[in-house]
Motif scaffolding. Structure first.
Motif, PDB file in Angstrom:
ATOM      1  N   TRP A 113      23.660  48.305  43.515  1.00  0.00           N
ATOM      2  CA  TRP A 113      24.670  47.436  44.138  1.00  0.00           C
ATOM      3  C   TRP A 113      24.769  46.104  43.390  1.00  0.00           C
ATOM      4  N   LEU A 132      28.400  44.977  41.925  1.00  0.00           N
ATOM      5  CA  LEU A 132      28.926  43.637  42.248  1.00  0.00           C
ATOM      6  C   LEU A 132      29.737  43.019  41.117  1.00  0.00           C
ATOM      7  N   GLY A 182      40.427  44.193  62.033  1.00  0.00           N
ATOM      8  CA  GLY A 182      41.370  43.560  61.100  1.00  0.00           C
ATOM      9  C   GLY A 182      40.846  43.484  59.681  1.00  0.00           C
ATOM     10  N   GLY A 227      38.419  41.994  41.805  1.00  0.00           N
ATOM     11  CA  GLY A 227      38.979  40.986  42.708  1.00  0.00           C
ATOM     12  C   GLY A 227      39.690  39.893  41.928  1.00  0.00           C
ATOM     13  N   LYS A 254      33.689  42.159  41.637  1.00  0.00           N
ATOM     14  CA  LYS A 254      34.160  40.767  41.494  1.00  0.00           C
ATOM     15  C   LYS A 254      35.257  40.685  40.441  1.00  0.00           C
ATOM     16  N   ARG A 285      38.003  35.922  54.620  1.00  0.00           N
ATOM     17  CA  ARG A 285      37.542  34.609  55.096  1.00  0.00           C
ATOM     18  C   ARG A 285      38.179  34.198  56.410  1.00  0.00           C
ATOM     19  N   ALA A 319      39.514  45.570  56.436  1.00  0.00           N
ATOM     20  CA  ALA A 319      39.462  46.923  55.854  1.00  0.00           C
ATOM     21  C   ALA A 319      38.271  47.115  54.919  1.00  0.00           C
ATOM     22  N   HIS A 320      37.507  46.063  54.675  1.00  0.00           N
ATOM     23  CA  HIS A 320      36.405  46.155  53.695  1.00  0.00           C
ATOM     24  C   HIS A 320      35.149  46.743  54.331  1.00  0.00           C
ATOM     25  N   GLN A 321      34.584  47.756  53.690  1.00  0.00           N
ATOM     26  CA  GLN A 321      33.393  48.375  54.270  1.00  0.00           C
ATOM     27  C   GLN A 321      32.369  48.808  53.231  1.00  0.00           C
ATOM     28  N   LEU A 322      32.576  48.458  51.948  1.00  0.00           N
ATOM     29  CA  LEU A 322      31.616  48.916  50.934  1.00  0.00           C
ATOM     30  C   LEU A 322      30.200  48.377  51.180  1.00  0.00           C
ATOM     31  N   GLU A 367      40.977  49.441  42.210  1.00  0.00           N
ATOM     32  CA  GLU A 367      40.161  49.064  43.375  1.00  0.00           C
ATOM     33  C   GLU A 367      39.964  50.271  44.304  1.00  0.00           C
ATOM     34  N   GLU A 394      43.589  38.671  41.867  1.00  0.00           N
ATOM     35  CA  GLU A 394      43.922  37.282  42.169  1.00  0.00           C
ATOM     36  C   GLU A 394      44.754  36.662  41.048  1.00  0.00           C
ATOM     37  N   GLN A 451      32.001  54.805  48.065  1.00  0.00           N
ATOM     38  CA  GLN A 451      31.765  55.335  49.427  1.00  0.00           C
ATOM     39  C   GLN A 451      31.202  56.743  49.384  1.00  0.00           C
ATOM     40  N   GLN A 472      34.552  40.466  55.663  1.00  0.00           N
ATOM     41  CA  GLN A 472      34.842  40.094  54.271  1.00  0.00           C
ATOM     42  C   GLN A 472      35.927  39.032  54.156  1.00  0.00           C
TER      43      GLN A 472
HETATM   44  C1  B12 Z   1      37.230  46.731  47.245  1.00  0.00           C
HETATM   45  C2  B12 Z   1      38.144  45.654  47.793  1.00  0.00           C
HETATM   46  C3  B12 Z   1      39.145  46.030  48.689  1.00  0.00           C
HETATM   47  C4  B12 Z   1      39.287  47.464  49.190  1.00  0.00           C
HETATM   48  C5  B12 Z   1      38.174  47.758  50.203  1.00  0.00           C
HETATM   49  C6  B12 Z   1      37.814  49.228  50.212  1.00  0.00           C
HETATM   50  C7  B12 Z   1      36.648  49.528  51.085  1.00  0.00           C
HETATM   51  N1  B12 Z   1      36.538  50.796  51.386  1.00  0.00           N
HETATM   52  O1  B12 Z   1      35.858  48.682  51.457  1.00  0.00           O
HETATM   53  C8  B12 Z   1      40.711  47.437  49.814  1.00  0.00           C
HETATM   54  C9  B12 Z   1      41.714  48.010  48.800  1.00  0.00           C
HETATM   55  C10 B12 Z   1      40.888  48.140  51.142  1.00  0.00           C
HETATM   56  C11 B12 Z   1      40.984  45.932  49.941  1.00  0.00           C
HETATM   57  C12 B12 Z   1      42.007  45.425  50.695  1.00  0.00           C
HETATM   58  C13 B12 Z   1      42.345  44.081  50.705  1.00  0.00           C
HETATM   59  N2  B12 Z   1      41.769  43.077  50.041  1.00  0.00           N
HETATM   60 CO1  B12 Z   1      40.132  43.314  49.061  1.00  0.00          CO
HETATM   61  N3  B12 Z   1      38.774  43.353  47.840  1.00  0.00           N
HETATM   62  C14 B12 Z   1      37.980  44.289  47.425  1.00  0.00           C
HETATM   63  C15 B12 Z   1      36.935  43.747  46.413  1.00  0.00           C
HETATM   64  C16 B12 Z   1      37.369  44.138  44.998  1.00  0.00           C
HETATM   65  C17 B12 Z   1      35.503  44.180  46.680  1.00  0.00           C
HETATM   66  C18 B12 Z   1      35.084  44.018  48.156  1.00  0.00           C
HETATM   67  C19 B12 Z   1      33.609  44.145  48.341  1.00  0.00           C
HETATM   68  O2  B12 Z   1      33.092  45.182  48.699  1.00  0.00           O
HETATM   69  N4  B12 Z   1      32.901  43.085  48.076  1.00  0.00           N
HETATM   70  C20 B12 Z   1      31.451  43.035  48.191  1.00  0.00           C
HETATM   71  C21 B12 Z   1      30.943  41.761  47.536  1.00  0.00           C
HETATM   72  C22 B12 Z   1      31.334  41.893  46.066  1.00  0.00           C
HETATM   73  O3  B12 Z   1      31.584  40.704  48.214  1.00  0.00           O
HETATM   74  P1  B12 Z   1      31.378  39.162  47.946  1.00  0.00           P
HETATM   75  O4  B12 Z   1      32.025  38.490  49.087  1.00  0.00           O
HETATM   76  O5  B12 Z   1      31.822  38.743  46.611  1.00  0.00           O
HETATM   77  O6  B12 Z   1      29.786  39.004  47.996  1.00  0.00           O
HETATM   78  C23 B12 Z   1      29.175  37.755  48.208  1.00  0.00           C
HETATM   79  C24 B12 Z   1      28.265  37.732  49.401  1.00  0.00           C
HETATM   80  O7  B12 Z   1      28.867  38.364  50.462  1.00  0.00           O
HETATM   81  C25 B12 Z   1      26.966  38.337  48.915  1.00  0.00           C
HETATM   82  N5  B12 Z   1      26.831  39.779  48.992  1.00  0.00           N
HETATM   83  C26 B12 Z   1      27.131  40.642  48.037  1.00  0.00           C
HETATM   84  N6  B12 Z   1      26.846  41.885  48.429  1.00  0.00           N
HETATM   85  C27 B12 Z   1      26.313  41.813  49.669  1.00  0.00           C
HETATM   86  C28 B12 Z   1      25.833  42.813  50.516  1.00  0.00           C
HETATM   87  C29 B12 Z   1      25.352  42.432  51.766  1.00  0.00           C
HETATM   88  C30 B12 Z   1      24.877  43.487  52.695  1.00  0.00           C
HETATM   89  C31 B12 Z   1      25.309  41.065  52.155  1.00  0.00           C
HETATM   90  C32 B12 Z   1      24.800  40.698  53.488  1.00  0.00           C
HETATM   91  C33 B12 Z   1      25.789  40.079  51.288  1.00  0.00           C
HETATM   92  C34 B12 Z   1      26.284  40.459  50.041  1.00  0.00           C
HETATM   93  O8  B12 Z   1      26.946  38.029  47.552  1.00  0.00           O
HETATM   94  C35 B12 Z   1      28.197  37.516  47.117  1.00  0.00           C
HETATM   95  C36 B12 Z   1      27.993  36.025  46.935  1.00  0.00           C
HETATM   96  O9  B12 Z   1      28.415  35.673  45.662  1.00  0.00           O
HETATM   97  C37 B12 Z   1      37.049  42.203  46.694  1.00  0.00           C
HETATM   98  C38 B12 Z   1      36.625  41.310  45.540  1.00  0.00           C
HETATM   99  C39 B12 Z   1      35.299  40.591  45.913  1.00  0.00           C
HETATM  100  N7  B12 Z   1      34.919  39.633  45.131  1.00  0.00           N
HETATM  101  O10 B12 Z   1      34.665  40.882  46.867  1.00  0.00           O
HETATM  102  C40 B12 Z   1      38.489  42.066  47.173  1.00  0.00           C
HETATM  103  C41 B12 Z   1      38.819  40.935  48.173  1.00  0.00           C
HETATM  104  C42 B12 Z   1      37.722  40.792  49.195  1.00  0.00           C
HETATM  105  N8  B12 Z   1      40.051  41.423  48.808  1.00  0.00           N
HETATM  106  C43 B12 Z   1      40.891  40.489  49.022  1.00  0.00           C
HETATM  107  C44 B12 Z   1      42.156  40.698  49.606  1.00  0.00           C
HETATM  108  C45 B12 Z   1      43.083  39.488  49.623  1.00  0.00           C
HETATM  109  C46 B12 Z   1      42.515  41.939  50.112  1.00  0.00           C
HETATM  110  C47 B12 Z   1      43.839  42.292  50.768  1.00  0.00           C
HETATM  111  C48 B12 Z   1      44.414  41.247  51.749  1.00  0.00           C
HETATM  112  C49 B12 Z   1      44.899  42.558  49.714  1.00  0.00           C
HETATM  113  C50 B12 Z   1      44.488  43.473  48.605  1.00  0.00           C
HETATM  114  N9  B12 Z   1      43.771  43.003  47.592  1.00  0.00           N
HETATM  115  O11 B12 Z   1      44.827  44.629  48.658  1.00  0.00           O
HETATM  116  C51 B12 Z   1      43.476  43.591  51.533  1.00  0.00           C
HETATM  117  C52 B12 Z   1      42.933  43.225  52.943  1.00  0.00           C
HETATM  118  C53 B12 Z   1      43.091  44.287  53.914  1.00  0.00           C
HETATM  119  C54 B12 Z   1      42.364  43.913  55.203  1.00  0.00           C
HETATM  120  N10 B12 Z   1      43.076  43.770  56.287  1.00  0.00           N
HETATM  121  O12 B12 Z   1      41.170  43.746  55.215  1.00  0.00           O
HETATM  122  C55 B12 Z   1      40.369  39.124  48.583  1.00  0.00           C
HETATM  123  C56 B12 Z   1      39.894  38.272  49.790  1.00  0.00           C
HETATM  124  C57 B12 Z   1      40.308  36.823  49.620  1.00  0.00           C
HETATM  125  C58 B12 Z   1      39.890  35.966  50.815  1.00  0.00           C
HETATM  126  N11 B12 Z   1      40.096  34.714  50.641  1.00  0.00           N
HETATM  127  O13 B12 Z   1      39.392  36.373  51.804  1.00  0.00           O
HETATM  128  C59 B12 Z   1      39.268  39.528  47.578  1.00  0.00           C
HETATM  129  C60 B12 Z   1      38.108  38.514  47.443  1.00  0.00           C
HETATM  130  C61 B12 Z   1      39.969  39.732  46.200  1.00  0.00           C
HETATM  131  C62 B12 Z   1      40.449  38.423  45.608  1.00  0.00           C
HETATM  132  N12 B12 Z   1      39.695  37.834  44.686  1.00  0.00           N
HETATM  133  O14 B12 Z   1      41.498  37.953  45.942  1.00  0.00           O
HETATM  134  N13 B12 Z   1      40.109  45.220  49.209  1.00  0.00           N
END
Ligand code: B12
Length: 327
Positions: free
Chosen positions: A162, A167, A221, A174, A171, A273, A223-226, A187, A178, A195, A271
């Protein structure tokens, strides 16, 4: 899917206004494009593909148009063209804000394999396996993604897979969305492969029984579940059973699940914000013994109620949950 070349104004604290446009430093440009800063400087010196402005005449400042030109040049190189030819082609076209229809192979009239066109996931500083995964997801090769993830889970385990493999790529995907509003197909391909492989790994690692000790879900609300799959596989690695409720779970339904299954712990991911109010968790039913609630993700707002623990990464989420379960 036709590729579009969207130029967005980057919003960053390291940005500056240049003649009405926002410009970024070489470091920010490099990160956004997934190209090393040294390479950007070389392209500027050697081929003249550089910034249109310099701070005080020396420091490079890249405008959205400069970024679009460099991104185009980079896509041409990844499609198998020489840097010199790619530079010449990228200098010979105009860039405007908004989508520009674009196909690197047509521009230079050279054949392209399954490189994924311009929606190529950047992997600066990543190892061989991560580069392979980025390449497979950019090429929409879901089987290839699944094979790499599965091999990594077997060889290095859930938490390193992971943190080190997935990650950086998530990122980068993402950021691609953006910056250019593209790559949603990449994605989806990668998300499904993650999954599938995490779920397979988890189910092969634990003995199926009717009652789950841990409940996993993400909030209404969202959709993120990875990360839930990552937590599930991390627990399974330790022989801990879980039930995965999937994404978008209303709090009331979650309450029903808790009442009916009596889990030892519940992990909730948010996920997007500012979507999930952690204060509402006080409305979850209280049982004896009370399930420990652990939350994670950038989507939570407000102080969680007493007793709710916050995990900041996968390792701490798995550790907090397994601590309660083994009590
Ligand atoms: C995959 C993905 C999707 C998939 C999800 C599929 C699924 N089955 O889960 C789909 C296509 C459905 C999707 C949809 C959308 N998404 Co999306 N998605 C992502 C993506 C690429 C990865 C999400 C993920 O799993 N992240 C996991 C980690 C990587 O998240 P993280 O927050 O960076 O992690 C931090 C901490 O949480 C911690 N951490 C990391 N791992 C873990 C694990 C655990 C257990 C814990 C506790 C902490 C932790 O470390 C990091 C700190 O630096 C992100 C990009 C990103 N950077 O996350 C965008 C992202 C989350 N999505 C975004 C957006 C805007 C959307 C959509 C609105 C539009 C779109 N892009 O299609 C829709 C929203 C729909 C909804 N209603 O929820 C934005 C959110 C922006 C915000 N301000 O909230 C992101 C950040 C992309 C971006 N840079 O713009 N998405």
């Amino acid at each position: 899917m036709p590729h579009t070349w969207m130029v967005q104004k980057p919003a960053t604290t390291q940005s500056q206004q240049v003649e009405g446009e926002i410009s970024v430093s070489v470091a920010v440009a490099a990160r956004r494009l997934g190209i090393a800063p040294a390479t950007l400087r070389t392209w500027d010196r050697r081929y003249g593909v550089g910034p249109s402005h310099r701070d005080g005449g020396t420091h490079r400042r890249y405008s959205p148009m400069d970024l679009a030109r460099l991104d185009y040049m980079s896509a041409l190189i990844r499609s198998g063209n020489s840097p010199a030819a790619s530079a010449a082609a990228s200098l010979g076209r105009t860039y405007s804000e908004g989508p520009i229809p674009h196909k690197p192979d047509e521009a230079l009239n050279t054949p392209v394999g399954r490189s994924g066109g311009g929606n190529v996931v950047a992997t600066p500083g990543c190892d061989r396996r991560a580069r392979g995964l980025a390449k497979s997801s950019s090429a929409l090769d879901q089987g290839g993604c699944a094979a790499i993830i599965s091999e990594s889970l077997r060889e290095i385990g859930v938490i390193p897979t992971w943190n080190e493999l997935l990650l950086p790529i998530l990122k980068s995907i993402g950021e691609m969305w953006e910056l250019r509003q593209c790559g949603i197909e990449v994605e989806h391909i990668l998300s499904t492969a993650i999954q599938t492989e995490f779920s397979r790994f988890a189910h092969e690692s634990t003995v199926e029984t009717s009652r789950a000790m841990v409940v996993l879900g993400s909030m209404s609300g969202d959709a993120h579940q990875l990360p839930l799959w990552a937590v599930g596989a991390g627990l399974a690695e330790q022989g801990i059973r879980f039930v995965h409720l999937g994404a978008g779970m209303p709090l009331e339904s979650l309450g029903d699940v808790i009442t009916r299954t009596g889990p030892r712990a519940v992990f909730l991911w948010a996920q997007i914000r500012n979507t999930s109010d952690s204060a509402h968790l006080a409305r979850l039913p209280s049982l004896r013994p009370n399930p420990r609630i652990v939350i994670g993700g950038p989507g939570w707002v407000n102080e969680p109620p007493r007793g709710v623990r916050v995990a900041n990464d996968l390792k701490s989420a798995v550790a907090l949950i397994s601590e309660v379960v083994s009590d």
